[in-house]
Design a protein around this motif. Structure first.
Motif, PDB file in Angstrom:
ATOM      1  N   ARG A 106      25.773   2.389 -19.514  1.00 35.48           N
ATOM      2  CA  ARG A 106      24.354   2.226 -19.814  1.00 35.48           C
ATOM      3  C   ARG A 106      23.944   0.764 -20.032  1.00 35.48           C
ATOM      4  O   ARG A 106      22.899   0.349 -19.534  1.00 35.48           O
ATOM      5  CB  ARG A 106      23.973   3.082 -21.019  1.00 35.48           C
ATOM      6  N   THR A 131      18.925   5.737 -23.474  1.00 34.33           N
ATOM      7  CA  THR A 131      19.458   4.810 -24.457  1.00 34.33           C
ATOM      8  C   THR A 131      18.467   4.668 -25.604  1.00 34.33           C
ATOM      9  O   THR A 131      17.486   5.420 -25.695  1.00 34.33           O
ATOM     10  CB  THR A 131      19.717   3.441 -23.812  1.00 34.33           C
ATOM     11  N   THR A 135      19.335  -0.933 -28.435  1.00 31.42           N
ATOM     12  CA  THR A 135      20.291  -1.357 -27.396  1.00 31.42           C
ATOM     13  C   THR A 135      19.601  -2.163 -26.323  1.00 31.42           C
ATOM     14  O   THR A 135      20.144  -3.172 -25.835  1.00 31.42           O
ATOM     15  CB  THR A 135      20.976  -0.128 -26.789  1.00 31.42           C
TER      16      THR A 135
END
Length: 240
Positions: A106, A131, A135
């Motif tokens: 990811r 996500t 992040t």
């Protein structure tokens, strides 16, 4: 394109064992390759798979199989189901679920989206990759714990989202962007005849009291030579 049976290989095993259909007919109905059907008949493919009767599962009728056995060019057709289930609408709330085996990819996908599609909002990236906002911010600020080894990778290639979903989010982000007015094109070079021509001076309030310069009279060549001959004759008479 018609939809194949629910269990194509198990159905192909049953058709190979219980019918005289050709490999091409079975492959067309089960959406398999003819060589794969041949491998099932030879015992090299689908070993250990129990055959599934398509007649008892209401995927084929016995008349349809007999018609196909009589004509090798005939292609089997799925039987129409008597009960039609309504289509289930996909309702997604929150971020997309990402398999555990793909979760380490990811950050690479986020880096690719941030670089190649900066118009995407954080909420759109969250829907595509599955996500969190923190992040995404860490990847943007290069404060992610693994930022030194991150490399941008296409989320479609990684299997985190489909190309249709990515195109949809990019088009939505493009609509939200303000339209940029095109800049005026710069001036082009002037031709040499115009750039090297003398500038014309316009004096609307010029001094009218000054006399205009007289135009030069045209010189007559014949009259000039006649005057020279007369002067030469007079000089000769004086010498005598």
């Amino acid at each position: 394109m018609s939809q194949g049976p629910l269990m194509p290989k198990a159905t192909a095993v049953w058709l190979v064992e219980n019918t005289s259909l050709s490999f091409e007919q079975i492959a067309d109905f089960c959406k398999l390759h003819p060589l794969e059907v041949k491998g099932i008949a030879d015992g090299e493919v689908a070993t250990g798979i129990k055959g599934l009767d398509p007649i008892t599962t209401n995927q084929l009728t016995r008349d349809e199989i007999e018609k196909a056995q009589a004509n090798p060019d005939y292609r089997l057709r799925m039987a129409e189901t008597k009960v039609k289930l309504p289509e289930m609408k996909r309702t997604r709330k929150g971020p997309r679920y990402t398999p555990v085996s793909r979760r380490h990819d990811r950050p690479n996908a986020i880096l690719w989206l941030v670089r190649n599609h900066p118009e995407l909002k954080d909420a759109q990236i969250m829907r595509l990759v599955g996500t969190t906002k923190s992040t995404i911010q860490q990847v943007r600020d290069r404060t992610h714990w693994n930022s030194a080894t991150l490399s941008p990778m296409d989320p479609v290639t990684l299997g985190l989202c489909s190309q249709i979903d990515l195109d949809f989010e990019v088009q939505r982000a493009a609509k939200d962007r303000p339209q940029v007015e095109p800049h005026e094109a710069g001036g082009t070079l002037l031709p040499a005849e115009v750039s090297t021509a003398p500038e014309e001076t316009h004096e609307p309030f010029a001094d009218m009291s000054k006399p205009k310069p007289a135009e030069e009279e045209k010189i007559d060549v014949h009259s000039v030579f006649a005057k020279l001959k007369q002067l030469k004759r007079s000089d000769d008479e004086d010498d005598e």
